[in-house]
Design an enzyme around this catalytic site. Structure first.
Site, mmCIF file in Angstrom:
data_model
loop_
_atom_site.group_PDB
_atom_site.id
_atom_site.type_symbol
_atom_site.label_atom_id
_atom_site.label_comp_id
_atom_site.label_asym_id
_atom_site.label_seq_id
_atom_site.Cartn_x
_atom_site.Cartn_y
_atom_site.Cartn_z
ATOM 1 N N TYR A 176 18.702 24.873 -44.883
ATOM 2 C CA TYR A 176 18.693 26.246 -45.394
ATOM 3 C C TYR A 176 20.060 26.904 -45.173
ATOM 4 C CZ TYR A 176 17.475 31.204 -45.785
ATOM 5 O OH TYR A 176 17.442 32.527 -46.141
ATOM 6 N N SER A 205 22.085 35.522 -47.083
ATOM 7 C CA SER A 205 21.335 35.775 -45.858
ATOM 8 C C SER A 205 22.339 35.901 -44.729
ATOM 9 C CB SER A 205 20.381 34.600 -45.585
ATOM 10 O OG SER A 205 19.875 34.629 -44.269
#
Length: 280
Positions: A148, A135
């Site tokens: 995360y 990401s």
């Protein structure tokens, strides 16, 4: 026929990738967690697409998936592995229950390594390729998603090291870094935030209530602007098929802008902008 294993194929990026590769003639082993997802994928794909029950945190399921794939390939190797399975468990690091932090790392990072270790014998046999779905959050960290970001920063390191270590066998390893993508992870993340909030430290609301409210608004705006997961699937297919696959693929305009700005924006300025975005 080329073969590939895609984890986290129930929805979003994993499903889009599995169906794209299936449509392009790959034999796809699609990792899902529920029987309902097995049926949904079978209806959407061809007879080349084989759903496989797989929880990437379950060693027995990983071993069973490897053995099934090896059996169905009948001595051939696996041409590709797409490590996509992941969750988002938001919350302030100060008050996030430590078991949720551990689960975030276990699913998004440890599980990817475990699956890769299990499949590498098959990958090496075919001189296949490996793709990790990271990401832009693996390069840049924002408040209230620390667990995360920790998992995705870790994926960046794991992907780099596998690429270096597997180079002698000609096994290419790529990292795909999407920005905002229109997938159910946003809705699941919001639901997870509600559930985690009920178990979080009792001081969370007093300390972070306003920030959490601002965070929810920002997430909804990002979700509304998210691009189709098929764009990520396109990058994955390039990584698996191109003569010269890239080490990294940034997907989405927001990811590309953030990646270029972050190294040149002074840290105090970046933190001020984030603070303004998150509110008081």
């Amino acid at each position: 026929m080329r073969s590939v294993m895609v984890t986290g194929a129930s929805t979003g990026i994993g499903r889009a990738t599995a169906l794209r590769l299936d449509a392009d003639g790959w034999r796809v082993f699609a990792g899902v967690r529920r029987e309902a997802d097995v049926e949904a994928l079978r209806e959407a794909g061809s007879d080349r697409l084989a759903p496989v029950i797989l929880d990437v945190t379950d060693a027995d399921q990983i071993a069973a998936a490897r053995d099934r794939i090896a059996g169905e390939l009948d001595g051939a190797g696996l041409d590709g592995l797409v490590n996509n399975a992941g969750v988002a468990l938001p919350g302030p690091l100060e008050t996030l229950p430590i078991e949720d932090f551990r689960r975030q790392i276990e699913v998004n990072l440890t599980g990817q390594v475990a699956v890769t270790q299990a499949m590498l014998g098959l990958i090496r046999k075919a001189r296949g390729r490996i793709v990790f779905i990271s990401s832009i959050g693996g390069r840049i960290a924002f408040p209230l998603t620390g667990a995360y970001h920790a998992s995705k920063f870790g994926i960046e390191a794991v992907g780099d090291v596998f690429r270096q270590e597997l180079r002698p066998w000609g096994i290419a390893v790529s990292i795909v870094e999407p920005g905002s993508i229109d997938t159910p992870i946003w809705e699941r993340g919001e639901a997870a935030a509600d559930e985690i909030g009920q178990r979080a430290h009792s001081a969370q609301e007093d300390l972070y209530g306003k920030a959490i409210e601002s965070y929810r608004k920002v997430v909804k705006q990002l979700a509304a602007r998210g691009i189709a997961p098929g764009k990520v699937a396109e990058a994955v297919e390039h990584a698996l098929s191109a003569d010269r696959p890239r080490a990294r693929y940034l997907v989405g305009l927001d990811a590309k802008i953030q990646a270029r700005l972050k190294p040149i924006v002074p840290t105090p300025v970046f933190d001020w902008v984030v603070g303004r975005m998150m509110g008081p």
